[in-house]
Design a protein around this motif. Sequence first.
Motif, PDB file in Angstrom:
ATOM      1  N   ARG A   1      47.890  36.327  50.664  1.00 24.13           N
ATOM      2  CA  ARG A   1      48.114  37.677  49.385  1.00 24.13           C
ATOM      3  C   ARG A   1      48.635  36.447  48.381  1.00 24.13           C
ATOM      4  NH1 ARG A   1      53.518  37.951  50.011  1.00 24.13           N
ATOM      5  NH2 ARG A   1      53.403  39.371  49.189  1.00 24.13           N
ATOM      6  N   TRP A   2      48.568  36.865  46.920  1.00 22.19           N
ATOM      7  CA  TRP A   2      48.396  36.064  46.048  1.00 22.19           C
ATOM      8  C   TRP A   2      49.537  36.800  45.183  1.00 22.19           C
ATOM      9  CZ3 TRP A   2      44.741  38.771  48.147  1.00 22.19           C
ATOM     10  CH2 TRP A   2      43.059  37.890  48.251  1.00 22.19           C
ATOM     11  N   GLY A   3      50.124  35.902  44.110  1.00 20.23           N
ATOM     12  CA  GLY A   3      50.436  36.282  42.678  1.00 20.23           C
ATOM     13  C   GLY A   3      51.334  34.698  41.820  1.00 20.23           C
ATOM     14  N   ILE A   4      52.253  35.735  41.284  1.00 15.85           N
ATOM     15  CA  ILE A   4      52.956  35.015  39.977  1.00 15.85           C
ATOM     16  C   ILE A   4      54.244  34.532  40.195  1.00 15.85           C
ATOM     17  CG2 ILE A   4      53.091  34.009  37.366  1.00 15.85           C
ATOM     18  CD1 ILE A   4      50.463  35.713  37.250  1.00 15.85           C
ATOM     19  N   SER A   5      54.817  33.274  40.600  1.00 12.65           N
ATOM     20  CA  SER A   5      56.419  33.010  40.711  1.00 12.65           C
ATOM     21  C   SER A   5      56.882  32.904  39.453  1.00 12.65           C
ATOM     22  CB  SER A   5      56.224  32.599  41.800  1.00 12.65           C
ATOM     23  OG  SER A   5      55.664  31.391  41.829  1.00 12.65           O
ATOM     24  N   SER A   6      58.282  32.717  39.563  1.00 14.06           N
ATOM     25  CA  SER A   6      58.936  31.596  38.469  1.00 14.06           C
ATOM     26  C   SER A   6      59.995  30.426  39.062  1.00 14.06           C
ATOM     27  CB  SER A   6      59.718  32.624  37.697  1.00 14.06           C
ATOM     28  OG  SER A   6      60.627  33.391  38.317  1.00 14.06           O
TER      29      SER A   6
ATOM     30  N   ALA B   1      45.343  38.006  34.261  1.00 17.13           N
ATOM     31  CA  ALA B   1      44.136  38.630  34.528  1.00 17.13           C
ATOM     32  C   ALA B   1      44.058  39.431  36.198  1.00 17.13           C
ATOM     33  CB  ALA B   1      42.894  37.675  34.401  1.00 17.13           C
ATOM     34  N   LYS B   2      43.382  39.326  36.687  1.00 15.19           N
ATOM     35  CA  LYS B   2      42.920  40.581  37.768  1.00 15.19           C
ATOM     36  C   LYS B   2      42.578  40.321  38.255  1.00 15.19           C
ATOM     37  CE  LYS B   2      46.883  44.058  38.547  1.00 15.19           C
ATOM     38  NZ  LYS B   2      48.159  45.251  38.083  1.00 15.19           N
ATOM     39  N   ARG B   3      41.995  40.253  39.345  1.00 19.22           N
ATOM     40  CA  ARG B   3      40.763  40.061  40.125  1.00 19.22           C
ATOM     41  C   ARG B   3      39.985  40.976  40.599  1.00 19.22           C
ATOM     42  NH1 ARG B   3      39.887  33.547  39.908  1.00 19.22           N
ATOM     43  NH2 ARG B   3      39.017  33.287  38.009  1.00 19.22           N
ATOM     44  N   THR B   4      40.887  42.601  40.935  1.00 16.58           N
ATOM     45  CA  THR B   4      40.571  43.287  41.553  1.00 16.58           C
ATOM     46  C   THR B   4      40.258  44.532  40.855  1.00 16.58           C
ATOM     47  OG1 THR B   4      42.797  43.722  41.929  1.00 16.58           O
ATOM     48  CG2 THR B   4      41.886  42.661  43.828  1.00 16.58           C
ATOM     49  N   SER B   5      39.815  45.384  40.831  1.00 17.18           N
ATOM     50  CA  SER B   5      39.825  46.508  40.183  1.00 17.18           C
ATOM     51  C   SER B   5      40.404  47.481  40.201  1.00 17.18           C
ATOM     52  CB  SER B   5      38.263  47.130  40.472  1.00 17.18           C
ATOM     53  OG  SER B   5      38.051  48.951  39.684  1.00 17.18           O
TER      54      SER B   5
ATOM     55  N   GLY C   1      62.788  31.248  40.925  1.00 15.76           N
ATOM     56  CA  GLY C   1      63.384  32.387  40.383  1.00 15.76           C
ATOM     57  C   GLY C   1      62.992  34.358  40.681  1.00 15.76           C
ATOM     58  N   SER C   2      63.259  35.120  39.850  1.00 19.21           N
ATOM     59  CA  SER C   2      62.348  36.670  39.528  1.00 19.21           C
ATOM     60  C   SER C   2      60.777  36.322  40.123  1.00 19.21           C
ATOM     61  CB  SER C   2      62.425  37.357  38.506  1.00 19.21           C
ATOM     62  OG  SER C   2      64.137  37.481  39.032  1.00 19.21           O
ATOM     63  N   PRO C   3      60.237  36.419  40.979  1.00 18.56           N
ATOM     64  CA  PRO C   3      58.606  37.016  41.132  1.00 18.56           C
ATOM     65  C   PRO C   3      57.992  38.327  39.671  1.00 18.56           C
ATOM     66  CG  PRO C   3      59.808  38.586  42.701  1.00 18.56           C
ATOM     67  CD  PRO C   3      60.807  37.668  41.801  1.00 18.56           C
ATOM     68  N   VAL C   4      57.085  37.156  39.343  1.00 15.84           N
ATOM     69  CA  VAL C   4      56.174  38.226  38.242  1.00 15.84           C
ATOM     70  C   VAL C   4      55.581  39.200  38.132  1.00 15.84           C
ATOM     71  CG1 VAL C   4      55.198  37.876  35.776  1.00 15.84           C
ATOM     72  CG2 VAL C   4      56.179  35.999  36.809  1.00 15.84           C
ATOM     73  N   ILE C   5      54.901  38.759  39.271  1.00 10.49           N
ATOM     74  CA  ILE C   5      53.542  39.928  40.386  1.00 10.49           C
ATOM     75  C   ILE C   5      53.689  39.234  41.432  1.00 10.49           C
ATOM     76  CG2 ILE C   5      51.817  38.872  38.713  1.00 10.49           C
ATOM     77  CD1 ILE C   5      50.533  41.666  38.461  1.00 10.49           C
ATOM     78  N   GLU C   6      53.484  40.282  42.347  1.00 10.67           N
ATOM     79  CA  GLU C   6      52.684  40.051  43.400  1.00 10.67           C
ATOM     80  C   GLU C   6      51.448  40.810  43.859  1.00 10.67           C
ATOM     81  OE1 GLU C   6      55.740  39.805  46.911  1.00 10.67           O
ATOM     82  OE2 GLU C   6      56.836  39.828  45.866  1.00 10.67           O
ATOM     83  N   ASP C   7      50.962  40.160  44.894  1.00  9.48           N
ATOM     84  CA  ASP C   7      49.530  40.714  44.763  1.00  9.48           C
ATOM     85  C   ASP C   7      48.195  41.278  43.737  1.00  9.48           C
ATOM     86  OD1 ASP C   7      50.977  42.496  47.796  1.00  9.48           O
ATOM     87  OD2 ASP C   7      49.534  40.326  47.890  1.00  9.48           O
ATOM     88  N   VAL C   8      48.760  39.910  42.701  1.00  8.58           N
ATOM     89  CA  VAL C   8      47.849  40.438  41.414  1.00  8.58           C
ATOM     90  C   VAL C   8      46.380  40.369  41.731  1.00  8.58           C
ATOM     91  CG1 VAL C   8      47.219  37.686  41.257  1.00  8.58           C
ATOM     92  CG2 VAL C   8      47.742  39.274  39.213  1.00  8.58           C
TER      93      VAL C   8
ATOM     94  N   THR D   1      56.481  29.352  35.421  1.00  8.28           N
ATOM     95  CA  THR D   1      55.889  30.064  35.684  1.00  8.28           C
ATOM     96  C   THR D   1      54.528  30.189  36.441  1.00  8.28           C
ATOM     97  OG1 THR D   1      54.378  31.518  33.700  1.00  8.28           O
ATOM     98  CG2 THR D   1      56.709  32.536  34.653  1.00  8.28           C
ATOM     99  N   ALA D   2      54.194  30.257  37.883  1.00  7.69           N
ATOM    100  CA  ALA D   2      52.804  29.842  38.681  1.00  7.69           C
ATOM    101  C   ALA D   2      52.212  30.443  39.565  1.00  7.69           C
ATOM    102  CB  ALA D   2      53.824  28.298  39.815  1.00  7.69           C
ATOM    103  N   ARG D   3      50.973  29.882  39.863  1.00  8.09           N
ATOM    104  CA  ARG D   3      49.858  30.721  40.750  1.00  8.09           C
ATOM    105  C   ARG D   3      50.726  30.648  42.402  1.00  8.09           C
ATOM    106  NH1 ARG D   3      43.914  29.500  40.533  1.00  8.09           N
ATOM    107  NH2 ARG D   3      42.619  31.171  41.811  1.00  8.09           N
ATOM    108  N   TRP D   4      50.381  31.688  43.143  1.00  5.49           N
ATOM    109  CA  TRP D   4      50.541  31.284  44.461  1.00  5.49           C
ATOM    110  C   TRP D   4      49.341  32.131  45.593  1.00  5.49           C
ATOM    111  CZ3 TRP D   4      51.816  35.070  48.000  1.00  5.49           C
ATOM    112  CH2 TRP D   4      52.608  36.136  47.441  1.00  5.49           C
ATOM    113  N   GLN D   5      48.977  31.221  47.009  1.00 11.36           N
ATOM    114  CA  GLN D   5      48.478  32.000  47.878  1.00 11.36           C
ATOM    115  C   GLN D   5      49.331  31.814  48.591  1.00 11.36           C
ATOM    116  OE1 GLN D   5      45.892  30.272  49.741  1.00 11.36           O
ATOM    117  NE2 GLN D   5      46.098  31.852  51.103  1.00 11.36           N
ATOM    118  N   HIS D   6      49.489  32.924  49.553  1.00 12.95           N
ATOM    119  CA  HIS D   6      50.010  32.940  51.360  1.00 12.95           C
ATOM    120  C   HIS D   6      48.721  33.788  52.324  1.00 12.95           C
ATOM    121  CE1 HIS D   6      51.732  31.398  54.317  1.00 12.95           C
ATOM    122  NE2 HIS D   6      53.145  32.322  54.413  1.00 12.95           N
ATOM    123  N   GLU D   7      48.242  32.793  52.563  1.00 12.46           N
ATOM    124  CA  GLU D   7      48.444  34.157  54.280  1.00 12.46           C
ATOM    125  C   GLU D   7      47.546  35.014  53.060  1.00 12.46           C
ATOM    126  OE1 GLU D   7      51.762  35.184  56.370  1.00 12.46           O
ATOM    127  OE2 GLU D   7      51.492  33.241  57.647  1.00 12.46           O
TER     128      GLU D   7
END
Length: 334
Positions: free
Chosen positions: A217-222, A263-267, A235-242, A209-215
């Motif tokens: 948007r953020w998330g965790i992919s596999s 962690a989430k860095r938005t409220s 693989g399946s995304p763990v979460i998008e726009d975290v 699993t890994a942290r990603w950022q693009h344009e």
Amino acid sequence: MLTRNVYSEPGRFGGWPANHGIWGWGNEIVVGFQSCCFKVIDDGSHAIDKSKPRKNLQARSLDGGRSWSIEDGPSEQTLGNGHLDGKELSSFDFTAVDAAISFDSNKAEKGTLYQYVSADRCKTWRGPYLIRLFEDRTIEPRIDYIVKAEQSVVAFLTAHKDNGQEGNIFCAKYDHGTWQVVSWLDKEQEGFLIMPSTVQMGAHGFLTTARWQHEGRWGISSYRSFDEGSSWTIGSPVIEDVGLSNPPSLLRLQDGRLCVTYAKRTSPYGIYARLSGDEGASWSDERVLRQDGGHWDLGYTRSYQLPNGEIVTIYYFCRDKKSERTIEATIWRA
């Protein structure tokens, strides 16, 4: 669910356990982190005084995360040693029950990193061993590795891309005295793909699993490999726009399920988890570990499961923008 203080010190910023590793032996846990001089910053960056030196520390618990003591980390213990030849690692048994490995960046020389080893549960570290993997590419290693045999280790590391920007993940293998690059997880990834966390999948496979950022948007992919890391499929995304991006910590539980904490860095700012009962093909709804953070500057989890089944998730935390950052632990059950 319990919350325990790991590290807090007036005037100090404790941060980023995900960068510095976690190791465990039964109820004994060691987790690395960095201590910086705290300074309130209004430009959206971390609340640290960059003109002051930082220290790499580690915290140790002997009672399953209930209480902690603070120690010097690998780079502090070996300060002044000079660079050691990585070939000397050929005498080290990576399968030994009390062995541990740590990595650190070498800002002075592109294409290289530092490696440290411990044979006594991180009480003493040997190093730094200078490891060259590229001719001219900055490496930003985190602590993500799987021991395969006495003299065989597979590590998952991050390096800058061809254009010098952050960053992409690559797989490297140590075999009887020599490190070499095996593959890139996704060489064409736009934005960045960084900070992997990996588990073994069968005899010859890995799930990362890994942290990603693009344009924006953020998330965790596999990513999945079936051939010892030689090739990868997404693989399946763990979460998008975290929320402003945060690295995952992937853990295989005693019952066989997979667990990712982040962690989430938005409220509401906080620490969260997702579970998978099908080897990462799908992920559960989000589980809240805590959401009482007061600012985006928090997270970077690392998790470990105790013999009694409890999970200890460690992270840095911020109760409000003007307060020191602390290292804390949440003890919970899945």
